[in-house]
Enzyme design. Structure first.
Site, PDB file in Angstrom:
ATOM      1  N   VAL A  19      90.455  61.871 -25.579  1.00 45.02           N
ATOM      2  CA  VAL A  19      89.224  62.312 -24.941  1.00 45.02           C
ATOM      3  C   VAL A  19      88.124  61.351 -25.387  1.00 45.02           C
ATOM      4  O   VAL A  19      87.007  61.745 -25.717  1.00 45.02           O
ATOM      5  CB  VAL A  19      88.864  63.766 -25.300  1.00 45.02           C
ATOM      6  CG1 VAL A  19      87.956  64.368 -24.212  1.00 45.02           C
ATOM      7  CG2 VAL A  19      90.098  64.633 -25.451  1.00 45.02           C
ATOM      8  N   ALA A  20      88.498  60.062 -25.432  1.00 43.01           N
ATOM      9  CA  ALA A  20      87.578  58.998 -25.815  1.00 43.01           C
ATOM     10  C   ALA A  20      86.912  59.307 -27.155  1.00 43.01           C
ATOM     11  O   ALA A  20      87.592  59.688 -28.104  1.00 43.01           O
ATOM     12  CB  ALA A  20      86.564  58.742 -24.713  1.00 43.01           C
ATOM     13  N   CYS A  21      85.587  59.183 -27.224  1.00 42.54           N
ATOM     14  CA  CYS A  21      84.882  59.329 -28.502  1.00 42.54           C
ATOM     15  C   CYS A  21      84.924  60.744 -29.065  1.00 42.54           C
ATOM     16  O   CYS A  21      84.569  60.957 -30.223  1.00 42.54           O
ATOM     17  CB  CYS A  21      83.430  58.880 -28.344  1.00 42.54           C
ATOM     18  SG  CYS A  21      83.261  57.111 -28.064  1.00 42.54           S
ATOM     19  N   SER A  22      85.335  61.706 -28.259  1.00 48.72           N
ATOM     20  CA  SER A  22      85.417  63.090 -28.745  1.00 48.72           C
ATOM     21  C   SER A  22      86.827  63.475 -29.160  1.00 48.72           C
ATOM     22  O   SER A  22      87.085  64.647 -29.454  1.00 48.72           O
ATOM     23  CB  SER A  22      84.917  64.045 -27.656  1.00 48.72           C
ATOM     24  OG  SER A  22      83.549  63.843 -27.385  1.00 48.72           O
TER      25      SER A  22
ATOM     26  N   SER B 286      86.102  57.948 -31.808  1.00 47.99           N
ATOM     27  CA  SER B 286      86.315  59.333 -32.276  1.00 47.99           C
ATOM     28  C   SER B 286      86.224  59.468 -33.787  1.00 47.99           C
ATOM     29  O   SER B 286      86.014  60.574 -34.302  1.00 47.99           O
ATOM     30  CB  SER B 286      87.684  59.824 -31.804  1.00 47.99           C
ATOM     31  OG  SER B 286      88.733  59.147 -32.456  1.00 47.99           O
TER      32      SER B 286
END
Length: 388
Positions: free
Chosen positions: A169-172, A348
């Site tokens: 979820v990419a950076c999350s 992340s």
């Protein structure tokens, strides 16, 4: 009917279904690139580009490439340096991308290798044996390969039974992974879960793009999420987790296996990280601040009482505004610590690095917030309280 952990181990201490963070781990590459080094490399590339294309530039057919500067980078982001796995090729104006040797299928892959280092540190800090862990989640913005899953390779290297899978979820990714792990604990389907985030973001960064060549760095983090019944005395209760996604093209990377089906576009800039930075800033700051405040209200908590915010390390200005909206005043470095200046944006892993490095000094009962946000858009919050 699925067998629960407590049913598998009837003689074990009864599980509570309450998830906690038992420990974290961190791997930091030895090599680091300063802004001064990065600017010197980029400007040499820009000069070569302009010299090669002098006639087209004079004719007005293409724009000259402007120089970058240390002042521009630090004003735009707050970043002063970043750690990388492969420094020299990135700084070489002829290459400007990492160079990492391919490994045979019998060797551990690089992402698994750095993930294992971070995971072992988390296990050691928690006093936990790998055989006591039930699952591994590899949560990161880019996977080294589609399959076998990186998580399963990490699981095998650590000697963990159970299961593992990758999630992006990419950076999350890390906060989404923490909620997933916490949900397994809440449901009784696992008592101990490792969330590992190996981020080799230097591989997806366009080092020849003046607007973004300074953003990313490499790192790996690990978070051990466990049932409170087996947690070490010093741990962090997970009070709440909240996830949110809103579709946006303002941060995008079009690299994927279907690129080979359209060879004409292979190597285009959109196959690396691209973003509309101003739009991201304008849209994400209010979204994340509102999300934090709403979740605090559900917990009947005044957000101003949060002892510390471990925010996503992407942009100092974004963090400053989010913290101000949440706390009601401009946060100092103790209330909202930064690692962005020395690590850069590590996708992340950023908020986890901040938590790893700036949480030991808090006292029993202190409450804090781990929060990430990025492409998707995606955002995740983890409200925690230090154990008594």
């Amino acid at each position: 009917m699925q067998q629960t952990v407590s049913e598998k181990a009837p003689n074990a201490r009864p599980l509570t279904g309450r998830p906690v963070i038992s420990a974290t781990g961190l791997f930091t590459p030895e090599e680091s690139i300063s802004n001064e080094e990065l600017v010197a490399s980029f400007n040499e590339y820009a000069d070569r580009f302009n010299a090669t294309n002098a006639d087209a530039i004079d004719a007005g057919d293409i724009e000259p490439m402007p120089h970058s500067s240390v002042e521009f980078i630090e004003k735009a982001s707050g970043i002063k340096s970043r750690h990388v796995m492969s420094k020299a090729p990135i700084l070489d104006p002829e290459i400007m991308t990492p160079r990492i040797e391919d490994r045979s299928n019998d060797e551990m892959s690089l992402m698994a290798e750095i993930g294992v280092i971070a995971a072992k540190q988390a296990l050691e800090r928690a006093g936990r044996d790998a055989k006591d862990v039930d699952a591994v989640l590899c949560a990161a913005s880019n996977m080294q390969r589609p399959y076998p899953a990186m998580a399963i390779e990490i699981q095998q290297a650590l000697g963990i039974e159970g299961f593992g899978f990758d999630m992006n979820v990419a950076c999350s990714s890390a906060t989404f992974g923490i909620q997933t792990a916490a949900d397994y604990v809440r449901a009784g389907n696992a008592k101990s879960v490792l969330v590992v985030s190996p981020e080799i973001t230097s591989g997806h960064l366009n080092w020849r793009d003046r607007d973004s060549h300074f953003i990313f760095g490499d790192v790996a983090t690990a978070v051990l999420v466990e049932d409170a019944a087996i947690a070490p005395e010093q741990h962090w209760e997970i009070l709440s987790t909240k996830l949110k996604t809103v579709f946006s093209n303002n941060i995008r990377n079009n690299f994927g296996f279907l690129n080979r089906a359209h060879p004409e576009s292979i190597g285009e800039p959109d196959k690396l990280f691209v973003q509309e930075g101003r739009k991201v800033f304008k849209e994400v700051v209010p979204m994340v601040a509102e999300m934090i405040i709403e979740e605090a209200e559900k917990l009947q908590m005044d957000p101003a009482t949060l002892r510390r915010l471990w925010l996503h390390q992407a942009n100092a200005g974004m963090n400053r505004l989010i913290a101000q909206r949440v706390l009601g005043h401009e946060a100092n470095s103790d209330e909202s610590p930064t690692v962005l200046d020395t690590y850069g944006n590590t996708s992340s892993a950023g908020s986890i690095i901040a938590f790893h490095q700036h949480s030991d000094d808090l006292k029993a009962g202190d409450k804090g917030l781990i929060c990430s946000f990025g492409a998707g858009y995606s955002a995740g919050t983890v409200f925690v309280r230090k154990s008594a």
